[in-house]
Design an enzyme around this catalytic site. Structure first.
Site, PDB file in Angstrom:
ATOM      1  N   HIS A  99       1.625  -4.208  -1.942  1.00 46.02           N
ATOM      2  CA  HIS A  99       1.295  -3.875  -0.555  1.00 46.02           C
ATOM      3  C   HIS A  99       0.133  -4.712  -0.074  1.00 46.02           C
ATOM      4  O   HIS A  99      -0.722  -5.112  -0.854  1.00 46.02           O
ATOM      5  CB  HIS A  99       0.979  -2.379  -0.402  1.00 46.02           C
ATOM      6  CG  HIS A  99      -0.112  -1.854  -1.270  1.00 46.02           C
ATOM      7  ND1 HIS A  99       0.033  -1.627  -2.622  1.00 46.02           N
ATOM      8  CD2 HIS A  99      -1.389  -1.486  -0.968  1.00 46.02           C
ATOM      9  CE1 HIS A  99      -1.087  -1.132  -3.112  1.00 46.02           C
ATOM     10  NE2 HIS A  99      -1.970  -1.049  -2.135  1.00 46.02           N
ATOM     11  N   HIS A 101      -2.990  -4.646   2.664  1.00 45.06           N
ATOM     12  CA  HIS A 101      -3.817  -3.814   3.536  1.00 45.06           C
ATOM     13  C   HIS A 101      -4.159  -4.629   4.774  1.00 45.06           C
ATOM     14  O   HIS A 101      -4.537  -5.793   4.649  1.00 45.06           O
ATOM     15  CB  HIS A 101      -5.153  -3.460   2.866  1.00 45.06           C
ATOM     16  CG  HIS A 101      -5.045  -2.616   1.650  1.00 45.06           C
ATOM     17  ND1 HIS A 101      -5.309  -1.269   1.663  1.00 45.06           N
ATOM     18  CD2 HIS A 101      -4.717  -2.930   0.376  1.00 45.06           C
ATOM     19  CE1 HIS A 101      -5.162  -0.781   0.437  1.00 45.06           C
ATOM     20  NE2 HIS A 101      -4.795  -1.775  -0.362  1.00 45.06           N
TER      21      HIS A 101
END
Ligand code: ZN
Length: 135
Positions: A99, A101
């Protein structure tokens, strides 16, 4: 992956405030944001780190990350943003599902980033660069 919280969000088994979704990518607000609008952009397929995701899926993931960052800048009146990607627990990857951010700065307080910087000689730096090159 059955025990992965991000895979559960993709499957709709866990709640998330969704920001963007298509066939490959999902973006949602971090449940414990560093700043308002802190968004996580994930691949819908489960890969642990940036070293595991195929290049074409990574390219698409970062393109969507850029697109969402632009929307955050415009629609939240952000003054800037940080994009980060942590890999492995030692680097504070808390969820082992790749992922990115996006951490916007919307107020007057600049984002604080505290890293301890090393003071190294060029000889030492050259030695490390040689190791990374594998030569
Ligand atoms: Zn997962």
């Amino acid at each position: 992956m059955t025990n992965c919280i991000f895979c559960k969000i993709v499957a709709g088994e866990k709640d998330a405030s969704r920001v963007y979704e298509d066939e490959q990518v999902l973006a949602f607000l971090d449940h414990h944001p560093i700043r308002l609008g802190h968004t996580l952009v994930i691949s819908k397929n489960h890969y642990e780190t940036i070293l595991d995701i195929p290049d074409n899926e990574l390219a698409y993931l970062i393109q969507i990350t850029k697109k969402i960052a632009g929307k955050i800048m415009k629609n939240l009146n952000a003054k800037g943003f940080r994009i980060s990607n942590n890999n492995y627990r030692a680097a504070r990857q808390l969820v082992p599902h790749i992922h990115f951010h996006i951490i916007p700065v919307t107020g007057d307080t600049p984002l604080s980033v505290t890293f301890d910087r090393l003071e190294l000689t060029f000889e030492h730096l050259d030695d490390i660069a040689k190791k990374i090159r594998g030569s």
